[in-house]
Design a protein around this motif. Structure first.
Motif, PDB file in Angstrom:
ATOM      1  N   LEU A  96     -16.295  17.475 -17.489  1.00  0.00           N
ATOM      2  CA  LEU A  96     -16.644  18.871 -17.334  1.00  0.00           C
ATOM      3  C   LEU A  96     -15.887  19.687 -18.117  1.00  0.00           C
ATOM      4  CD1 LEU A  96     -15.735  19.233 -13.825  1.00  0.00           C
ATOM      5  CD2 LEU A  96     -17.895  18.427 -14.350  1.00  0.00           C
ATOM      6  N   THR A  97     -16.738  20.621 -18.909  1.00  0.00           N
ATOM      7  CA  THR A  97     -15.859  21.587 -19.862  1.00  0.00           C
ATOM      8  C   THR A  97     -16.347  22.866 -19.211  1.00  0.00           C
ATOM      9  OG1 THR A  97     -19.036  21.223 -20.610  1.00  0.00           O
ATOM     10  CG2 THR A  97     -16.644  19.894 -21.852  1.00  0.00           C
ATOM     11  N   ASP A  98     -17.294  23.272 -18.626  1.00  0.00           N
ATOM     12  CA  ASP A  98     -17.113  24.385 -17.544  1.00  0.00           C
ATOM     13  C   ASP A  98     -15.996  24.590 -16.716  1.00  0.00           C
ATOM     14  OD1 ASP A  98     -18.577  22.116 -15.534  1.00  0.00           O
ATOM     15  OD2 ASP A  98     -19.863  23.700 -14.624  1.00  0.00           O
ATOM     16  N   TYR A  99     -15.798  24.770 -17.335  1.00  0.00           N
ATOM     17  CA  TYR A  99     -14.476  25.621 -16.682  1.00  0.00           C
ATOM     18  C   TYR A  99     -13.784  26.116 -17.480  1.00  0.00           C
ATOM     19  CZ  TYR A  99     -11.640  22.414 -18.972  1.00  0.00           C
ATOM     20  OH  TYR A  99     -10.885  20.876 -19.556  1.00  0.00           O
ATOM     21  N   GLU A 100     -12.745  27.397 -17.081  1.00  0.00           N
ATOM     22  CA  GLU A 100     -11.497  27.804 -17.622  1.00  0.00           C
ATOM     23  C   GLU A 100     -10.032  27.982 -17.081  1.00  0.00           C
ATOM     24  OE1 GLU A 100     -13.236  32.354 -17.331  1.00  0.00           O
ATOM     25  OE2 GLU A 100     -14.667  31.685 -18.031  1.00  0.00           O
ATOM     26  N   THR A 101      -9.376  27.972 -18.085  1.00  0.00           N
ATOM     27  CA  THR A 101      -7.849  27.968 -17.471  1.00  0.00           C
ATOM     28  C   THR A 101      -7.314  29.168 -17.043  1.00  0.00           C
ATOM     29  OG1 THR A 101      -7.282  28.522 -20.124  1.00  0.00           O
ATOM     30  CG2 THR A 101      -7.568  25.893 -18.757  1.00  0.00           C
TER      31      THR A 101
END
Length: 197
Positions: A96-101
């Motif tokens: 996944l790449t559609d996340y924010e920290t």
């Protein structure tokens, strides 16, 4: 595992010559014990993995529903270098790449990442697992933790002179050592995870 202060700093705190190695074994043991005690009390560790490590998480009890998406609570992540987030189970994983920290600017503030936000999305079904490859821990040892370690290591080292938990002083007389050092507690309390301490 890393100690949260150095042998040299502890010797300086105790007024010992740095060239004198006669007590190094006891001092090193006190430093390590103090560091690991802080880890156990806080429910986390403050050293960074030297390389990325892969961990698998069950999302049950780790997801917080927010207005802007699902926040997945993770173990402390101290670097985004090599960070890979995957969902799935068994041998089937999807990156996944559609996340924010989260929190915002954590690493810039020398704090760890403690959550991954799926903006306007969810982390999947109850059977989905999350696999995270990262350097877990803190970006650097906080000053408060280093100071608490020195105080506690000094106390542990001097404990050899008070085997029954009683110390004496010309100024104060004889007294029992308290179970918990109030200064150590004040320094580490803001870092304790809920449910620990």
């Amino acid at each position: 595992m890393t100690d949260y202060s150095s042998l040299t700093a502890l010797k300086t705190r105790l007024g010992l010559e740095t060239a004198d190695t006669s007590a190094d074994t006891l001092l090193a043991s006190a430093l390590t014990s103090a560091s690991r005690s802080i880890d156990r009390t806080c429910g986390r560790r403050f050293w960074l993995d030297p390389a990325v490590v892969q961990r698998t998480f069950n999302p049950r009890g780790r997801i917080v529903r927010e207005d802007d998406g699902d926040l997945f609570l993770v173990d402390d992540i101290g670097s985004t270098a090599g960070l890979v987030v995957e969902t799935g189970s068994g041998s089937s994983w999807t990156a996944l790449t559609d996340y924010e920290t989260s929190p915002d600017n954590a690493l810039a503030d020398e704090r760890p990442i403690t959550g991954l936000l799926r903006v306007l999305g969810t982390w999947g079904s109850a059977t989905t697992r999350l696999r995270i490859t990262a350097q877990f821990g803190w970006p650097s040892v906080p000053d408060d933790i280093a100071e608490a370690t020195l105080i506690q290591a000094t106390r542990l080292y001097k404990r050899k002179d008070s085997p029954e938990g009683i110390i004496g002083s010309a100024e104060w007389g004889v007294r029992n050592l308290s179970r918990r050092d109030p200064d150590v507690w004040a320094l580490i309390e803001p870092y304790i995870l809920p449910g620990f301490g």
